[in-house]
Design an enzyme around this catalytic site. Structure first.
Site, mmCIF file in Angstrom:
data_model
loop_
_atom_site.group_PDB
_atom_site.id
_atom_site.type_symbol
_atom_site.label_atom_id
_atom_site.label_comp_id
_atom_site.label_asym_id
_atom_site.label_seq_id
_atom_site.Cartn_x
_atom_site.Cartn_y
_atom_site.Cartn_z
ATOM 1 N N LYS A 52 -1.583 77.295 44.516
ATOM 2 C CA LYS A 52 -1.556 78.242 43.414
ATOM 3 C C LYS A 52 -1.274 77.478 42.115
ATOM 4 C CE LYS A 52 -2.208 82.132 45.649
ATOM 5 N NZ LYS A 52 -3.375 83.005 45.390
ATOM 6 N N LYS A 94 -12.315 90.195 50.215
ATOM 7 C CA LYS A 94 -11.034 90.711 50.695
ATOM 8 C C LYS A 94 -11.187 92.179 51.057
ATOM 9 C CE LYS A 94 -8.012 87.606 48.061
ATOM 10 N NZ LYS A 94 -7.009 87.514 46.971
#
Length: 327
Positions: free
Chosen positions: A150, A246
Site C-alpha cells: 500500500k 471485486k
C-alpha cells in the site's frame, strides 16, 4: 415457492493489526451477512459496505430489507440483477443465492457457474501502508512470494526499495488507492520493474486518470476504484492494462463472472480482489480466481478470528472453500 427465509446480520470482526491505506486506517472488518434458508438448506453471502462509494452497514441492510418480500417469495438470481443495483447489498444476496442453489441441488458452485475445477491459488498478501522501515520489517514476516504494498505519500519509492531489499525473492504489486499524482508516477514506474514490481494498481483518482492514456514504463497498470462492472470496461481498456474485479463492487459473483469474461474479450488482464473480510466473503472470489491472472484474496489473514471451516492459507496459497464453508 414462498418458503424461503431471509436473515440479515451486521458483523464487526476485530483485526490482528491496523490495515492502513492512503485514505486511512481500520481496526475491524465491518460486514453484512445474508442467510437464505429454503427446504432445509442454507446459503450464505457476505459483503463489505464501502464508505468510498457512500455505503454503510445501515444503508446496505436497508437495501436488502427493502427486497425481503421478493427474496422470500422466490426471486431468482437473474431477476435480482435488475431489482438491486451493483454494490455490497446485491453482493451479499447474490452470493447467498449461489450457495443456496449449490446446497439445494448438490452441485458445487464452480460447476453451476462453469468455472474451472478449483485448485489452490496463489494470493497476494498485503503489506499495510507505513514507513519504509516498518514495511520492510512487515514484508520479512509476511508469507508468500507475491506481496501487495500500500502506497500513498512522498516516501513511496523508498517504501518499494526497502521492501525489495528485505524480500528480493518476492514479486510486488504496488497499490496507491488513488493516492498518487501524475508527476509522481513516471519515477515510480521507471524504477518499478527493477525492484520486482509486476503491477501498479490505481495510481490516480477515479475519473482523473487521463494521464494513463499514455502509460509510462514497462509495468502494467491495473484499475481498481475506477472499475465496478462491465459498464466501465470499454473506457478502462483505453487507460489500463488490467482490471481488479471485486464482488462487493460488481454486486456479487453473477456480475463478476460476466465482467471477467468481457474484460478478456477486450484484452484486459484480470485481478480478482477483495475487501478486508472473512472467509464467507472471500470464498466466491477464490473460485473466480481460477479465471484470473492475479488473485488478491487475503482478507481473512487480517482477522483476529475467522469463521468455522474458514479458508486454509499456507505460504501465500489459499485452498478452495469446503462445502461446509460455501458453495
Amino acid at each position: 415457492m414462498g418458503n424461503r427465509n431471509l436473515e440479515i446480520s451486521a458483523i464487526s470482526s476485530p483485526l490482528k493489526r491496523a490495515f492502513t491505506i492512503s485514505r486511512g486506517a481500520k481496526t475491524s472488518a465491518e460486514t453484512i451477512l445474508v442467510t437464505l434458508t429454503e427446504n432445509g438448506a442454507t446459503g450464505r453471502g457476505e459483503s463489505v459496505p464501502y464508505a468510498r462509494y457512500g455505503e454503510t452497514a445501515a444503508s446496505v441492510t436497508a437495501a436488502i430489507e427493502s427486497a425481503r418480500t421478493a427474496l422470500e417469495s422466490g426471486l431468482t438470481r437473474e431477476d435480482l440483477q435488475s431489482l438491486m443495483p451493483p454494490g455490497a447489498a446485491r453482493c451479499a444476496v447474490d452470493c447467498a443465492m449461489w450457495d443456496l442453489e449449490a446446497k439445494l441441488t448438490g452441485t458445487p458452485v464452480w460447476k453451476l457457474a462453469g468455472l474451472p475445477e478449483p485448485k489452490p491459488v496463489e494470493t497476494a498478501v498485503t503489506v499495510s501502508l507505513d514507513t519504509p522501515d516498518a514495511m520492510a520489517a512487515a514484508a520479512k514476516s509476511t508469507q508468500g512470494r507475491l506481496l501487495k504494498l500500500k502506497l500513498g505519500g512522498p516516501d513511496d519509492l523508498a517504501r518499494i526499495e526497502a521492501v525489495h531489499a528485505a524480500r528480493p525473492d518476492a514479486r510486488l504489486i504496488v497499490d496507491a488507492n488513488e493516492g498518487l499524482n501524475a508527476n509522481e508516477l513516471p519515477a515510480i514506474a521507471k524504477a518499478a520493474a527493477a525492484l520486482g514490481v509486476v503491477l501498479i494498481e490505481q495510481p490516480f483518482p477515479a475519473g482523473d486518470d487521463d494521464a494513463l492514456l499514455s502509460r509510462p514504463g514497462p509495468v502494467a497498470i491495473c484499475a481498481d476504484e475506477s472499475a465496478h462492472t462491465r459498464a466501465e470496461l470499454q473506457d478502462l481498456a483505453r487507460r489500463y492494462d488490467a482490471v481488479n474485479v471485486k464482488l462487493d463492487k460488481t454486486g456479487g459473483l453473477t456480475e463478476a463472472l460476466a465482467t471477467v469474461r468481457e474484460a478478456r474479450t477486450l484484452g484486459l488482464g484480470i485481478m480478482v480482489g477483495c475487501m478486508v473480510a472473512g472467509s464467507v466473503s472471500m470464498a466466491p472470489a477464490v473460485l473466480l480466481a481460477g479465471l484470473a491472472d492475479v488473485a488478491d484474496v487475503d482478507g481473512p489473514l487480517w482477522l483476529a478470528e475467522d469463521v468455522a471451516h474458514g479458508l486454509a492459507y499456507s505460504d501465500g496459497m489459499v485452498a478452495p472453500p469446503s462445502a461446509d464453508l460455501w458453495g
